[in-house]
Structure formats: C-alpha cells, structure tokens
Design a protein around this motif. Structure first.
Motif, PDB file in Angstrom:
ATOM      1  N   GLN A 108     -11.169  13.672   1.186  1.00 38.97           N
ATOM      2  CA  GLN A 108     -11.355  14.880   2.002  1.00 38.97           C
ATOM      3  C   GLN A 108     -10.135  15.144   2.870  1.00 38.97           C
ATOM      4  OE1 GLN A 108     -14.991  15.331   4.202  1.00 38.97           O
ATOM      5  NE2 GLN A 108     -16.290  14.870   2.458  1.00 38.97           N
ATOM      6  N   SER A 109      -9.573  14.088   3.450  1.00 42.86           N
ATOM      7  CA  SER A 109      -8.386  14.273   4.299  1.00 42.86           C
ATOM      8  C   SER A 109      -7.166  14.635   3.457  1.00 42.86           C
ATOM      9  CB  SER A 109      -8.111  13.016   5.132  1.00 42.86           C
ATOM     10  OG  SER A 109      -7.670  11.938   4.341  1.00 42.86           O
ATOM     11  N   LEU A 110      -7.020  14.014   2.275  1.00 45.79           N
ATOM     12  CA  LEU A 110      -5.871  14.300   1.403  1.00 45.79           C
ATOM     13  C   LEU A 110      -5.900  15.742   0.903  1.00 45.79           C
ATOM     14  CD1 LEU A 110      -3.368  13.247  -0.132  1.00 45.79           C
ATOM     15  CD2 LEU A 110      -4.925  12.522  -1.974  1.00 45.79           C
ATOM     16  N   LEU A 111      -7.092  16.239   0.570  1.00 48.36           N
ATOM     17  CA  LEU A 111      -7.201  17.605   0.038  1.00 48.36           C
ATOM     18  C   LEU A 111      -6.859  18.674   1.072  1.00 48.36           C
ATOM     19  CD1 LEU A 111     -10.395  17.264  -2.196  1.00 48.36           C
ATOM     20  CD2 LEU A 111      -8.025  17.523  -2.958  1.00 48.36           C
ATOM     21  N   GLN A 112      -6.811  18.294   2.338  1.00 43.77           N
ATOM     22  CA  GLN A 112      -6.365  19.236   3.369  1.00 43.77           C
ATOM     23  C   GLN A 112      -4.848  19.417   3.334  1.00 43.77           C
ATOM     24  OE1 GLN A 112      -8.164  17.441   6.866  1.00 43.77           O
ATOM     25  NE2 GLN A 112      -9.980  18.718   6.689  1.00 43.77           N
ATOM     26  N   VAL A 113      -4.160  18.475   2.700  1.00 42.90           N
ATOM     27  CA  VAL A 113      -2.694  18.532   2.575  1.00 42.90           C
ATOM     28  C   VAL A 113      -2.279  18.915   1.167  1.00 42.90           C
ATOM     29  CG1 VAL A 113      -0.550  17.200   2.816  1.00 42.90           C
ATOM     30  CG2 VAL A 113      -2.448  16.771   4.367  1.00 42.90           C
ATOM     31  N   VAL A 114      -3.008  18.385   0.177  1.00 40.49           N
ATOM     32  CA  VAL A 114      -2.734  18.665  -1.244  1.00 40.49           C
ATOM     33  C   VAL A 114      -3.998  19.264  -1.852  1.00 40.49           C
ATOM     34  CG1 VAL A 114      -1.932  17.686  -3.418  1.00 40.49           C
ATOM     35  CG2 VAL A 114      -1.350  16.552  -1.276  1.00 40.49           C
ATOM     36  N   PRO A 115      -4.081  20.588  -1.951  1.00 41.52           N
ATOM     37  CA  PRO A 115      -5.332  21.217  -2.406  1.00 41.52           C
ATOM     38  C   PRO A 115      -5.745  20.865  -3.836  1.00 41.52           C
ATOM     39  CG  PRO A 115      -3.842  22.826  -1.417  1.00 41.52           C
ATOM     40  CD  PRO A 115      -3.068  21.569  -1.592  1.00 41.52           C
ATOM     41  N   GLU A 116      -4.786  20.414  -4.664  1.00 41.11           N
ATOM     42  CA  GLU A 116      -5.076  20.170  -6.082  1.00 41.11           C
ATOM     43  C   GLU A 116      -4.486  18.823  -6.508  1.00 41.11           C
ATOM     44  OE1 GLU A 116      -6.732  20.119  -9.025  1.00 41.11           O
ATOM     45  OE2 GLU A 116      -6.772  22.296  -8.791  1.00 41.11           O
ATOM     46  N   LEU A 117      -5.331  17.948  -7.049  1.00 42.15           N
ATOM     47  CA  LEU A 117      -4.864  16.639  -7.519  1.00 42.15           C
ATOM     48  C   LEU A 117      -4.765  16.576  -9.044  1.00 42.15           C
ATOM     49  CD1 LEU A 117      -6.994  14.345  -5.155  1.00 42.15           C
ATOM     50  CD2 LEU A 117      -4.615  15.067  -4.865  1.00 42.15           C
ATOM     51  N   LEU A 118      -5.311  17.580  -9.716  1.00 45.40           N
ATOM     52  CA  LEU A 118      -5.278  17.630 -11.179  1.00 45.40           C
ATOM     53  C   LEU A 118      -3.823  17.598 -11.663  1.00 45.40           C
ATOM     54  CD1 LEU A 118      -6.993  18.067 -13.806  1.00 45.40           C
ATOM     55  CD2 LEU A 118      -6.515  20.503 -13.530  1.00 45.40           C
ATOM     56  N   GLY A 119      -3.509  16.621 -12.513  1.00 45.50           N
ATOM     57  CA  GLY A 119      -2.168  16.538 -13.088  1.00 45.50           C
ATOM     58  C   GLY A 119      -1.130  15.868 -12.198  1.00 45.50           C
ATOM     59  N   ALA A 120      -1.531  15.383 -11.035  1.00 46.75           N
ATOM     60  CA  ALA A 120      -0.575  14.755 -10.114  1.00 46.75           C
ATOM     61  C   ALA A 120      -0.175  13.363 -10.594  1.00 46.75           C
ATOM     62  CB  ALA A 120      -1.178  14.658  -8.714  1.00 46.75           C
ATOM     63  N   SER A 121       1.004  12.934 -10.168  1.00 51.81           N
ATOM     64  CA  SER A 121       1.478  11.579 -10.442  1.00 51.81           C
ATOM     65  C   SER A 121       1.439  10.816  -9.117  1.00 51.81           C
ATOM     66  CB  SER A 121       2.906  11.631 -10.994  1.00 51.81           C
ATOM     67  OG  SER A 121       3.351  10.350 -11.327  1.00 51.81           O
ATOM     68  N   ILE A 122       0.606   9.772  -9.044  1.00 47.84           N
ATOM     69  CA  ILE A 122       0.271   9.141  -7.762  1.00 47.84           C
ATOM     70  C   ILE A 122       0.603   7.659  -7.773  1.00 47.84           C
ATOM     71  CG2 ILE A 122      -1.609   8.658  -6.140  1.00 47.84           C
ATOM     72  CD1 ILE A 122      -3.059  11.137  -7.258  1.00 47.84           C
ATOM     73  N   LEU A 123       1.223   7.200  -6.698  1.00 48.53           N
ATOM     74  CA  LEU A 123       1.487   5.776  -6.493  1.00 48.53           C
ATOM     75  C   LEU A 123       0.565   5.264  -5.398  1.00 48.53           C
ATOM     76  CD1 LEU A 123       3.249   3.215  -6.954  1.00 48.53           C
ATOM     77  CD2 LEU A 123       4.716   4.047  -5.093  1.00 48.53           C
ATOM     78  N   VAL A 124      -0.209   4.234  -5.714  1.00 42.53           N
ATOM     79  CA  VAL A 124      -1.084   3.580  -4.744  1.00 42.53           C
ATOM     80  C   VAL A 124      -0.493   2.208  -4.445  1.00 42.53           C
ATOM     81  CG1 VAL A 124      -3.385   2.633  -4.317  1.00 42.53           C
ATOM     82  CG2 VAL A 124      -3.143   4.818  -5.521  1.00 42.53           C
ATOM     83  N   ILE A 125      -0.126   1.977  -3.180  1.00 37.15           N
ATOM     84  CA  ILE A 125       0.464   0.703  -2.783  1.00 37.15           C
ATOM     85  C   ILE A 125      -0.637  -0.197  -2.241  1.00 37.15           C
ATOM     86  CG2 ILE A 125       2.192  -0.417  -1.319  1.00 37.15           C
ATOM     87  CD1 ILE A 125       3.566   2.381  -1.136  1.00 37.15           C
ATOM     88  N   GLY A 126      -0.794  -1.369  -2.866  1.00 40.81           N
ATOM     89  CA  GLY A 126      -1.843  -2.301  -2.471  1.00 40.81           C
ATOM     90  C   GLY A 126      -2.906  -2.411  -3.548  1.00 40.81           C
ATOM     91  N   ALA A 127      -3.589  -3.555  -3.574  1.00 42.42           N
ATOM     92  CA  ALA A 127      -4.616  -3.769  -4.597  1.00 42.42           C
ATOM     93  C   ALA A 127      -5.865  -4.413  -4.009  1.00 42.42           C
ATOM     94  CB  ALA A 127      -4.044  -4.643  -5.721  1.00 42.42           C
ATOM     95  N   GLY A 128      -6.109  -4.147  -2.724  1.00 42.41           N
ATOM     96  CA  GLY A 128      -7.280  -4.697  -2.046  1.00 42.41           C
ATOM     97  C   GLY A 128      -8.444  -3.733  -2.030  1.00 42.41           C
ATOM     98  N   GLY A 129      -9.373  -3.946  -1.087  1.00 44.45           N
ATOM     99  CA  GLY A 129     -10.577  -3.133  -1.006  1.00 44.45           C
ATOM    100  C   GLY A 129     -10.305  -1.667  -0.740  1.00 44.45           C
ATOM    101  N   ALA A 130      -9.328  -1.377   0.119  1.00 40.61           N
ATOM    102  CA  ALA A 130      -9.012   0.024   0.419  1.00 40.61           C
ATOM    103  C   ALA A 130      -8.464   0.733  -0.814  1.00 40.61           C
ATOM    104  CB  ALA A 130      -8.007   0.111   1.570  1.00 40.61           C
ATOM    105  N   ALA A 131      -7.638   0.030  -1.591  1.00 39.90           N
ATOM    106  CA  ALA A 131      -7.103   0.618  -2.822  1.00 39.90           C
ATOM    107  C   ALA A 131      -8.224   0.908  -3.814  1.00 39.90           C
ATOM    108  CB  ALA A 131      -6.074  -0.326  -3.453  1.00 39.90           C
ATOM    109  N   ARG A 132      -9.185   0.004  -3.932  1.00 40.90           N
ATOM    110  CA  ARG A 132     -10.330   0.221  -4.824  1.00 40.90           C
ATOM    111  C   ARG A 132     -11.101   1.470  -4.424  1.00 40.90           C
ATOM    112  NH1 ARG A 132     -11.787  -4.477  -7.976  1.00 40.90           N
ATOM    113  NH2 ARG A 132     -13.731  -3.403  -8.493  1.00 40.90           N
ATOM    114  N   ALA A 133     -11.327   1.641  -3.110  1.00 35.87           N
ATOM    115  CA  ALA A 133     -12.069   2.808  -2.626  1.00 35.87           C
ATOM    116  C   ALA A 133     -11.317   4.101  -2.924  1.00 35.87           C
ATOM    117  CB  ALA A 133     -12.324   2.674  -1.129  1.00 35.87           C
ATOM    118  N   VAL A 134     -10.005   4.084  -2.693  1.00 37.75           N
ATOM    119  CA  VAL A 134      -9.176   5.271  -2.949  1.00 37.75           C
ATOM    120  C   VAL A 134      -9.181   5.610  -4.440  1.00 37.75           C
ATOM    121  CG1 VAL A 134      -6.786   6.108  -2.970  1.00 37.75           C
ATOM    122  CG2 VAL A 134      -7.718   5.057  -0.899  1.00 37.75           C
TER     123      VAL A 134
END
Length: 278
Positions: A108-134
């Motif tokens: 919800q917070s991300l979509l206020q900055v990036v209205p569309e995630l379809l087709g995006a290339s995303i880097l997630v740093i970390g592999a813990g519980g927060a990364a799983r939730a994201v």
C-alpha cells in the motif's frame, strides 16, 4: 464496554504501536485502548491463553514471537502461512485466527510512489521474514522479475525457490553481483536492518550503478531517512521510508479487528511526531 487490543513482544518498551493505534481509535471515535504486553518467550503460550481468558479482541505480534505464536492459534490464514509468520491475531468468541499484514501494508505504501508494478524489475535486499512478507504481496502484482540479494546466497536461493511464479521470474543473487547490475532495477527494496539507528552510517548495498529513474525503498523508519535513502536522493532517485508500511500494516490489523479501515493520516502524523521527539 471499552475494547482492549494489544501487542505481544519482548521487549516492547520502545514500541510506537500504542500511540499510533490510540490515534486511530480517537479518529474512529471508538472507546478502546491498546496495551503493549512484554511477554518473555517461555510465557508466550500463557499469554495467548490470556487473550481468550480476558476477551481481548485482537493483538499484534512482534519480535521474537511472530513465528512461534502460530502453534498456539486455532486458524492461520493462507497468506500468513506462506510468509511463515503472524503479526495480527483476531479473537472471535475465543477462536484465535492469525494474519500477516506486513506485506500488504508495505505494498500500500509502495503504490503511493509507484502506481504500477506490472512488468517492473525489482531487487529485494535480504532473505528474512520481512523479505518473505514483501515477496508474498509483491508477486500478485506480476512484476517482470524479482531478484533476492543476500549476504548468504543459500538463503536467497531458498527464498527465491519458494516464491518462483509462472508470471514472474524470481532469482537469487549475492549483494556484490546485485550492486554490479543495479542499473537493471526500477525498484530496490531494503528489508534488512542495515542502516537502522544507532548504526546510521551503514548501507546494505552500494548505489554506484543506481539508475536515476529508480525508486529506492527502505523498510526502516528510524531514522526516517537512512543513509541508503540519502545517497539515493543525491543520485536523483525517488525514495520511500518505512513509515508508510508501519502505518498501513497497523491500519489493516484494525480492519481485521473492527471491520473498519481507519484513516491513515492521523496515524502517520502521530508516528512522525513521535520519531521527531526522540
């Protein structure tokens, strides 16, 4: 009769959840209170029984109980199972159901900055519980690719394998390899604690190859602007701190408990005021 909500964690003295939730209840004109319960790990089962015995309508759950608490609940919803952690408990006539609102709150917070995630290339740093939730909440939006970068490549590989989808390519990477190809990513999300107060000079990744068109997001909200976000701004990128995620995950918890999604602005203002007074 006053409704009682709470937080189970250890320690909880630093938590900003009570003031944020009270702001929401005032806005809703609800006779309710929110109490932070400091629960030592060996007392967790007793604490969960106390939710039933005291007829507490709902509780949030924080470190270190988010995984362990699942074994004491009657029902755990599918999203929380996939994430492997619960941050919200709903008490309906003694039946306790566990949810996880972290990922949805973040999106919800991300979509206020990036209205569309379809087709995006995303880097997630970390592999813990927060990364799983994201990841659990990102993938339904069908980004083109998600790369999980972690200091321990084995953890990143395991997590990428769990979340592999037909609609999205999910892969693992080392931090150094991700940094060397950083210009490929339109969204970079730090889910680690690197850069959190008091270690405010630390950064989870080098931004040398950052695209100025990228969005850099940090789940940390203390400090409000981590060094990662400061450096990203200098390079022309848009930035997002962790306040929005904290506020929206709390609002989603309240919706589970009351059926009403509160206005997030009073909650956000309360958190910002609290952080600035620290």
């Amino acid at each position: 009769m006053k409704k009682v909500f709470g937080l189970l964690g250890h320690p909880v003295g630093h938590s900003m959840s009570p003031v944020m939730h009270q702001a929401a209840y005032e806005q809703l004109d609800m006779d309710a209170t929110y109490v932070a319960f400091d629960v030592e790990p060996h007392r967790l089962e007793e604490a969960v029984k106390g939710i039933r015995a005291l007829n507490i309508r709902g509780c949030n759950v924080t470190i270190p109980h988010k995984v362990e608490v699942m074994k004491y609940l009657d029902v755990v919803d599918e999203e929380a199972r996939q994430i492997g952690a619960v941050n919200t408990i709903l008490n309906e006539n003694g039946q306790l159901t566990g949810y996880n609102t972290d990922g949805r709150g973040y999106i919800q917070s991300l979509l206020q900055v990036v209205p569309e995630l379809l087709g995006a290339s995303i880097l997630v740093i970390g592999a813990g519980g927060a990364a799983r939730a994201v990841l659990a909440s990102l993938l339904p939006h069908q980004p083109k690719q998600v790369v999980v970068a972690n200091r321990t490549i084995e953890k990143a590989t395991d997590l990428a394998r769990v979340f592999q989808r037909d609609t999205t390519d999910v892969n693992a990477s080392t931090i150094s390899s991700a940094a060397a190809n950083l210009e490929e990513y339109s969204i970079i999300i730090n889910t680690t604690s690197v850069g959190m107060s008091p270690h405010v000079e630390d950064m989870p990744i080098s931004l040398e190859r950052l695209s100025p068109n990228a969005v850099v997001s940090d789940l940390i909200y203390n400090p409000l602007e981590t060094r990662l976000l400061k450096e990203a701004k200098k390079r022309g990128a848009r930035v997002l701190n962790g306040v929005g995620m904290f506020v929206h995950q709390g609002a989603l918890s309240i919706e589970h408990w009351t059926g009403i999604y509160p206005e997030s602005e009073p909650m956000r203002k309360t958190i910002l005021k609290q952080l600035k007074n620290e």
